[in-house]
Design a protein around this motif. Structure first.
Motif, PDB file in Angstrom:
ATOM      1  N   VAL A 110      41.034  24.032   9.727  1.00 58.01           N
ATOM      2  CA  VAL A 110      39.637  23.707  10.059  1.00 58.01           C
ATOM      3  C   VAL A 110      39.307  24.264  11.432  1.00 58.01           C
ATOM      4  O   VAL A 110      40.129  24.193  12.358  1.00 58.01           O
ATOM      5  CB  VAL A 110      39.416  22.173  10.072  1.00 58.01           C
ATOM      6  N   VAL A 111      38.103  24.811  11.564  1.00 60.54           N
ATOM      7  CA  VAL A 111      37.552  25.159  12.873  1.00 60.54           C
ATOM      8  C   VAL A 111      36.233  24.417  13.020  1.00 60.54           C
ATOM      9  O   VAL A 111      35.299  24.637  12.234  1.00 60.54           O
ATOM     10  CB  VAL A 111      37.328  26.672  13.026  1.00 60.54           C
ATOM     11  N   ALA A 112      36.157  23.533  13.995  1.00 52.25           N
ATOM     12  CA  ALA A 112      34.952  22.720  14.184  1.00 52.25           C
ATOM     13  C   ALA A 112      33.868  23.526  14.895  1.00 52.25           C
ATOM     14  O   ALA A 112      34.158  24.486  15.617  1.00 52.25           O
ATOM     15  CB  ALA A 112      35.293  21.470  14.988  1.00 52.25           C
ATOM     16  N   PRO A 113      32.603  23.136  14.720  1.00 54.10           N
ATOM     17  CA  PRO A 113      31.522  23.789  15.447  1.00 54.10           C
ATOM     18  C   PRO A 113      31.651  23.581  16.957  1.00 54.10           C
ATOM     19  O   PRO A 113      32.367  22.687  17.422  1.00 54.10           O
ATOM     20  CB  PRO A 113      30.259  23.086  14.907  1.00 54.10           C
ATOM     21  N   VAL A 114      30.941  24.394  17.718  1.00 57.07           N
ATOM     22  CA  VAL A 114      30.889  24.213  19.173  1.00 57.07           C
ATOM     23  C   VAL A 114      30.169  22.899  19.494  1.00 57.07           C
ATOM     24  O   VAL A 114      29.508  22.299  18.634  1.00 57.07           O
ATOM     25  CB  VAL A 114      30.178  25.397  19.848  1.00 57.07           C
ATOM     26  N   LEU A 115      30.267  22.467  20.741  1.00 55.12           N
ATOM     27  CA  LEU A 115      29.632  21.203  21.136  1.00 55.12           C
ATOM     28  C   LEU A 115      28.122  21.253  20.953  1.00 55.12           C
ATOM     29  O   LEU A 115      27.506  20.302  20.484  1.00 55.12           O
ATOM     30  CB  LEU A 115      29.968  20.890  22.600  1.00 55.12           C
ATOM     31  N   GLY A 116      27.495  22.341  21.357  1.00 60.86           N
ATOM     32  CA  GLY A 116      26.077  22.562  21.111  1.00 60.86           C
ATOM     33  C   GLY A 116      25.179  21.474  21.645  1.00 60.86           C
ATOM     34  O   GLY A 116      25.325  21.015  22.783  1.00 60.86           O
ATOM     35  N   ASP A 117      24.243  21.043  20.808  1.00 60.90           N
ATOM     36  CA  ASP A 117      23.251  20.049  21.229  1.00 60.90           C
ATOM     37  C   ASP A 117      23.660  18.635  20.817  1.00 60.90           C
ATOM     38  O   ASP A 117      22.790  17.780  20.598  1.00 60.90           O
ATOM     39  CB  ASP A 117      21.875  20.390  20.667  1.00 60.90           C
ATOM     40  N   ALA A 118      24.965  18.384  20.727  1.00 62.22           N
ATOM     41  CA  ALA A 118      25.411  17.017  20.429  1.00 62.22           C
ATOM     42  C   ALA A 118      24.791  16.041  21.421  1.00 62.22           C
ATOM     43  O   ALA A 118      24.676  16.334  22.608  1.00 62.22           O
ATOM     44  CB  ALA A 118      26.939  16.935  20.498  1.00 62.22           C
ATOM     45  N   VAL A 119      24.391  14.887  20.926  1.00 58.08           N
ATOM     46  CA  VAL A 119      23.713  13.923  21.788  1.00 58.08           C
ATOM     47  C   VAL A 119      24.600  13.512  22.954  1.00 58.08           C
ATOM     48  O   VAL A 119      24.093  13.244  24.055  1.00 58.08           O
ATOM     49  CB  VAL A 119      23.262  12.694  20.965  1.00 58.08           C
ATOM     50  N   GLU A 120      25.916  13.507  22.760  1.00 59.67           N
ATOM     51  CA  GLU A 120      26.818  13.147  23.859  1.00 59.67           C
ATOM     52  C   GLU A 120      26.733  14.165  24.993  1.00 59.67           C
ATOM     53  O   GLU A 120      26.830  13.801  26.172  1.00 59.67           O
ATOM     54  CB  GLU A 120      28.255  13.058  23.352  1.00 59.67           C
ATOM     55  N   VAL A 121      26.586  15.437  24.659  1.00 57.40           N
ATOM     56  CA  VAL A 121      26.453  16.459  25.693  1.00 57.40           C
ATOM     57  C   VAL A 121      25.155  16.251  26.470  1.00 57.40           C
ATOM     58  O   VAL A 121      25.125  16.327  27.711  1.00 57.40           O
ATOM     59  CB  VAL A 121      26.495  17.871  25.079  1.00 57.40           C
ATOM     60  N   ALA A 122      24.070  15.980  25.749  1.00 55.71           N
ATOM     61  CA  ALA A 122      22.797  15.714  26.416  1.00 55.71           C
ATOM     62  C   ALA A 122      22.890  14.508  27.343  1.00 55.71           C
ATOM     63  O   ALA A 122      22.319  14.502  28.445  1.00 55.71           O
ATOM     64  CB  ALA A 122      21.694  15.506  25.383  1.00 55.71           C
ATOM     65  N   ARG A 123      23.618  13.504  26.917  1.00 55.36           N
ATOM     66  CA  ARG A 123      23.779  12.310  27.760  1.00 55.36           C
ATOM     67  C   ARG A 123      24.555  12.626  29.030  1.00 55.36           C
ATOM     68  O   ARG A 123      24.238  12.115  30.113  1.00 55.36           O
ATOM     69  CB  ARG A 123      24.465  11.199  26.970  1.00 55.36           C
TER      70      ARG A 123
END
Length: 251
Positions: A219-232
């Motif tokens: 498995v290769v997961a997506p990048v962090l991107g606009d995850a709400v945790e990153v915005a927080r």
């Protein structure tokens, strides 16, 4: 009460997915900080650059700005490029005060964002005991940045159910993603997933994915991107950097 403007400082990329992702993250941040003027700037490739974003704010009467680097470690861009660009741009705008917030990582919310992306790739808690994780970052020649990634991997292993968590890098450092995946596989790990510890798509995140598949990852997961945790985390960095300025303005 006076609230400084927020400038999100992205790396920039020729890959259109990068800019689209940063804009999506910016929209999440605006939703968290609706009373804060928020702009996006880029170090390279995309517009506006830092000077252009600050000029736009200045023309609109803004005189206090907090710049939050969309970077996960304190490497060359954080220590050299961004401070120099901010200083040069501010020097050309009399009366403008620019304050630099900390980089995003490390932070527990970013680990949660990694887990969110793994879950989206169908790597879930019941599979943890037989799953090894490769924590794949962009890489750097800065030993401080490399040490931070290694510490995040160690801490994540201790606080999660994964059977192993190993750091890896897309450039400038070892091990490569491919080698880290093979090391886990050779050690007997049944399932190997690669968590990409990068903010937005682009050349290095794609290199991580290629190395993962070449190494035999499941498995290769997506990048962090606009995850709400990153915005927080962005919002938290802004609040920490701006709090003394708001208090000073209210005094």
């Amino acid at each position: 009460m006076h609230r400084p403007a927020l400038v999100l400082v992205a790396h920039g990329s020729r890959d259109p997915r990068h800019e689209a992702t940063v804009r999506a993250l910016g929209a999440r941040v605006r939703a968290l900080l609706p009373d804060v003027r928020t702009e996006i700037a880029h170090l390279d490739f995309n517009t506006p650059d830092l000077a252009g974003a600050l000029r736009r704010l200045y023309r609109d009467g803004v005189r206090e700005v907090v710049a939050v680097p969309l970077l996960l470690t304190r490497a060359y861009h954080a220590k050299t490029d961004i401070p120099a660009a901010l200083a040069e741009a501010a020097a050309a705008l009399p009366g403008l005060r620019v304050h630099r917030a900390d980089v995003l990582g490390p932070h527990p919310l970013l680990t949660r964002a990694l887990e969110r992306r793994l879950a989206e790739a169908r790597v879930t808690a019941p599979q943890a005991r037989e799953t090894g994780i490769v924590l794949a970052a962009a890489g750097s020649s800065d030993p401080e940045a490399i040490a931070v990634i290694a510490e995040i991997a160690r801490e994540w292993r201790h606080t999660s159910g994964w059977c192993a968590v190993r750091p890896a890098f897309a450039s400038a450092s070892l091990p490569t993603t491919e080698d880290a995946v093979r090391e886990l596989r050779d050690s007997g790990v049944r399932r190997v997933a690669v968590a990409r510890y990068v903010v937005a798509p682009g050349f290095l995140p794609d290199r991580i994915a290629r190395g993962a598949w070449d190494g035999g990852a499941d498995v290769v997961a997506p990048v962090l991107g606009d995850a709400v945790e990153v915005a927080r985390v962005v919002a938290l960095r802004y609040v920490r950097a701006s709090a003394p300025l708001v208090l000073s303005s209210a005094a």
